[in-house]
Design a protein around this motif. Structure first.
Motif, PDB file in Angstrom:
ATOM      1  N   ARG A 141       0.792  -1.292  -0.075  1.00  0.00           N
ATOM      2  CA  ARG A 141       0.033  -0.060   0.261  1.00  0.00           C
ATOM      3  C   ARG A 141       1.026   1.188  -0.024  1.00  0.00           C
ATOM      4  O   ARG A 141       0.665   2.201  -0.809  1.00  0.00           O
ATOM      5  CB  ARG A 141      -1.058  -0.190   1.398  1.00  0.00           C
ATOM      6  CG  ARG A 141      -1.979  -0.797   1.106  1.00  0.00           C
ATOM      7  CD  ARG A 141      -3.154  -0.491   2.023  1.00  0.00           C
ATOM      8  NE  ARG A 141      -4.079  -1.678   1.727  1.00  0.00           N
ATOM      9  CZ  ARG A 141      -4.679  -2.392   2.636  1.00  0.00           C
ATOM     10  NH1 ARG A 141      -4.013  -2.437   4.033  1.00  0.00           N
ATOM     11  NH2 ARG A 141      -5.244  -3.424   2.627  1.00  0.00           N
ATOM     12  N   SER A 159      -3.532   4.032   5.658  1.00  0.00           N
ATOM     13  CA  SER A 159      -3.710   2.824   5.882  1.00  0.00           C
ATOM     14  C   SER A 159      -2.361   1.972   6.279  1.00  0.00           C
ATOM     15  O   SER A 159      -2.470   1.077   7.244  1.00  0.00           O
ATOM     16  CB  SER A 159      -4.406   1.832   4.698  1.00  0.00           C
ATOM     17  OG  SER A 159      -4.562   0.603   4.869  1.00  0.00           O
ATOM     18  N   ALA A 169      -6.695  -2.493   7.758  1.00  0.00           N
ATOM     19  CA  ALA A 169      -7.043  -3.684   6.903  1.00  0.00           C
ATOM     20  C   ALA A 169      -7.095  -3.360   5.445  1.00  0.00           C
ATOM     21  O   ALA A 169      -6.938  -3.848   4.428  1.00  0.00           O
ATOM     22  CB  ALA A 169      -8.376  -4.438   7.508  1.00  0.00           C
ATOM     23  N   THR A 170      -8.010  -2.117   5.484  1.00  0.00           N
ATOM     24  CA  THR A 170      -8.211  -1.662   4.075  1.00  0.00           C
ATOM     25  C   THR A 170      -8.247   0.019   3.981  1.00  0.00           C
ATOM     26  O   THR A 170      -8.207   0.573   5.011  1.00  0.00           O
ATOM     27  CB  THR A 170      -9.680  -1.973   3.394  1.00  0.00           C
ATOM     28  OG1 THR A 170     -10.348  -1.448   4.402  1.00  0.00           O
ATOM     29  CG2 THR A 170      -9.814  -3.329   3.591  1.00  0.00           C
ATOM     30  N   PRO A 171      -7.787   0.495   2.768  1.00  0.00           N
ATOM     31  CA  PRO A 171      -7.866   1.899   2.585  1.00  0.00           C
ATOM     32  C   PRO A 171      -9.141   2.494   2.853  1.00  0.00           C
ATOM     33  O   PRO A 171     -10.157   1.737   2.719  1.00  0.00           O
ATOM     34  CB  PRO A 171      -7.071   1.991   1.139  1.00  0.00           C
ATOM     35  CG  PRO A 171      -6.737   0.717   0.820  1.00  0.00           C
ATOM     36  CD  PRO A 171      -7.459  -0.250   1.494  1.00  0.00           C
ATOM     37  N   THR A 172      -9.041   3.740   3.137  1.00  0.00           N
ATOM     38  CA  THR A 172     -10.510   4.347   3.296  1.00  0.00           C
ATOM     39  C   THR A 172     -11.157   4.463   1.870  1.00  0.00           C
ATOM     40  O   THR A 172     -10.784   4.299   0.916  1.00  0.00           O
ATOM     41  CB  THR A 172     -10.183   5.809   3.765  1.00  0.00           C
ATOM     42  OG1 THR A 172      -9.832   6.739   2.881  1.00  0.00           O
ATOM     43  CG2 THR A 172      -9.376   5.991   5.007  1.00  0.00           C
TER      44      THR A 172
END
Length: 127
Positions: free
Chosen positions: A39, A90, A96-99
């Motif tokens: 990420r 993140s 756990a996940t990007p916004t």
């Protein structure tokens, strides 16, 4: 040069400074797991690549005043904040996940490139 374009030049310089600084930090000190690292790498890549879009828009605007070029630079900055910012957050938070903001940032990047292309085409129509 308009005040907005002057502010965009300053924003370009600051965004470049942040990209290099955060890139160095992420490469040397962050201690990311593999997902966070991916990420972070994506955020940094998109951040750095779109600096060139802002520069191109501002250089085009310096050649011939173009509201579309200015809009393009603004869209690239918005994309950096929403897309790259979301992925950075993140990665650093271990989320756990990007916004949900990341897709809007991606759309902003795409609209920025489209707008820059139209601005560039219009700038050479009369030459």
């Amino acid at each position: 040069m308009t005040a907005l374009n002057r502010a965009l030049w300053i924003a370009l310089g600051l965004a470049g400074l942040v990209a290099v600084g955060i890139g160095a930090y992420g490469a040397h000190a962050a201690g990311f797991d593999s997902v966070a690292h991916d990420r972070f790498a994506s955020a940094l890549l998109y951040h750095l690549v779109h600096l060139s879009g802002i520069a191109a828009a501002l250089l085009l605007n310096g050649r011939k005043a173009s509201p579309l070029a200015t809009a393009s630079a603004c869209l690239f900055l918005l994309g950096m904040l929403l897309f790259s910012g979301s992925l950075y957050a993140s990665a650093f938070s271990g989320g756990a996940t990007p916004t949900a903001l990341a897709p809007y940032g991606g759309m902003s990047f795409m609209l920025g490139w489209l707008t820059l292309g139209v601005a560039g085409a219009r700038s050479v129509e009369g030459t």
